[in-house]
Design a protein around this motif. Structure first.
Motif, PDB file in Angstrom:
ATOM      1  N   ASN A   1       0.722  -1.076   0.143  1.00 48.43           N
ATOM      2  CA  ASN A   1       0.005  -0.088  -0.044  1.00 48.43           C
ATOM      3  C   ASN A   1       0.807   1.141  -0.122  1.00 48.43           C
ATOM      4  OD1 ASN A   1      -1.819   1.557   2.302  1.00 48.43           O
ATOM      5  ND2 ASN A   1      -2.342   1.862   0.303  1.00 48.43           N
ATOM      6  N   ASN A   2       0.767   2.015  -1.002  1.00 48.72           N
ATOM      7  CA  ASN A   2       1.490   3.176  -1.215  1.00 48.72           C
ATOM      8  C   ASN A   2       3.037   2.880  -1.017  1.00 48.72           C
ATOM      9  OD1 ASN A   2      -0.649   5.295  -1.270  1.00 48.72           O
ATOM     10  ND2 ASN A   2      -0.901   5.105   0.732  1.00 48.72           N
ATOM     11  N   ASN A   3       3.620   1.679  -1.644  1.00 44.26           N
ATOM     12  CA  ASN A   3       4.821   1.424  -1.995  1.00 44.26           C
ATOM     13  C   ASN A   3       5.357   0.593  -0.562  1.00 44.26           C
ATOM     14  OD1 ASN A   3       4.307   2.880  -4.125  1.00 44.26           O
ATOM     15  ND2 ASN A   3       5.729   4.519  -3.556  1.00 44.26           N
ATOM     16  N   VAL A   4       4.555   0.540   0.482  1.00 44.50           N
ATOM     17  CA  VAL A   4       5.248  -0.062   1.770  1.00 44.50           C
ATOM     18  C   VAL A   4       4.401  -1.351   1.644  1.00 44.50           C
ATOM     19  CG1 VAL A   4       4.884   0.236   4.070  1.00 44.50           C
ATOM     20  CG2 VAL A   4       5.304   2.178   2.716  1.00 44.50           C
ATOM     21  N   PRO A   5       5.469  -2.555   1.831  1.00 45.00           N
ATOM     22  CA  PRO A   5       4.954  -3.698   2.273  1.00 45.00           C
ATOM     23  C   PRO A   5       4.151  -4.039   3.253  1.00 45.00           C
ATOM     24  CG  PRO A   5       7.265  -3.696   2.739  1.00 45.00           C
ATOM     25  CD  PRO A   5       6.876  -2.422   1.873  1.00 45.00           C
ATOM     26  N   ILE A   6       2.710  -4.448   3.023  1.00 41.86           N
ATOM     27  CA  ILE A   6       1.795  -4.382   4.166  1.00 41.86           C
ATOM     28  C   ILE A   6       1.595  -6.011   4.962  1.00 41.86           C
ATOM     29  CG2 ILE A   6      -0.605  -4.135   5.027  1.00 41.86           C
ATOM     30  CD1 ILE A   6       0.931  -1.431   4.347  1.00 41.86           C
TER      31      ILE A   6
END
Lengths: 111, 115
Positions: free
Chosen positions: B50-55
């Motif tokens: 999400n928004n380039n961040v691994p969730i």
């Protein structure tokens, strides 16, 4: 218990008949439900989404949702040979944002 | 819009080699998902951003698998070293939100064969 379960089929129906595809899910808090169609060798494509109990119609397709029974179905009216594909039921769980798929039901519509 | 773009379409590699799969999501979609599809296990979620961040990477099978998203228009899934059991079709999908009515849009997939 698998999170999303479908009868693998194959389901074979004659052209013009109604095809009925069924799916059950285990997460009672699930909010969003989808049906994808996947032709052999292709990627899944979204054909229906449903969020509330009851029926939702789109052309020849009707999705049905019963949250109390944790059951989703897809009806295809006036089935055509071009409807022959694997139909994937997918559910977004209540505790996460992950779209979990069933293994799919192979539908064959015979001319 | 060109849709979700994946490359390569097909990859054949020898066991032990490094494999890199690439994905360009639909512009404006801030969720990106990597799935793997096999006959035995169906479609499995490996990781999502999400928004380039691994969730959530709980679906990544083991440390040989890694994924990155350096910017909003590009993601990679790397397997090092590759094994024959990694043979599958790998799909990338994107969405503008987890509950959007149009669900996720999938790329054409990368068919990976490890020999």
């Amino acid at each position: 218990q698998k999170e999303v379960e479908q009868n693998s089929g194959p389901l074979s129906v004659p052209e013009g008949a109604i095809a009925s595809l069924n799916c059950t899910y285990s997460d009672r808090g699930s909010q969003s439900f989808f049906w994808y169609r996947q032709y052999s060798g292709k990627s899944p494509e979204l054909i229906m989404s449903i969020y509330s109990n009851g029926d939702k119609e789109d052309g020849r397709f009707t999705a049905q949702l019963n949250k109390a029974s944790q059951y989703v179905s897809l009806l295809i009216r006036d089935s055509q040979p071009s409807d022959s594909a694997t139909y994937l039921c997918a559910v977004i769980g209540g505790s996460n944002y992950k779209l979990t798929f069933g293994k799919g039901t192979l539908l064959t519509v015979n001319p | 819009d060109a849709g979700v773009i994946q490359s390569p379409r097909h990859e054949v590699t020898e066991m032990g080699q490094e494999v890199t799969l690439r994905c360009k999501p639909i512009s404006g979609h801030d969720y990106l998902f990597w799935y793997r599809q096999t006959m035995m296990r169906g479609l499995e979620l490996l990781i999502y951003f999400n928004n380039n961040v691994p969730i959530d990477d709980s679906g990544m099978p083991e440390d040989r698998f890694s994924a990155k998203m350096p910017n909003a228009s590009f993601s990679t899934l790397k397997i090092q070293p590759s094994e024959p059991r990694d043979s599958a079709v790998y799909f990338c999908a994107s969405s503008s939100g987890p509950f959007m009515s149009y669900g996720y849009t999938f790329g054409s997939g990368t068919r990976l064969t490890v020999v």
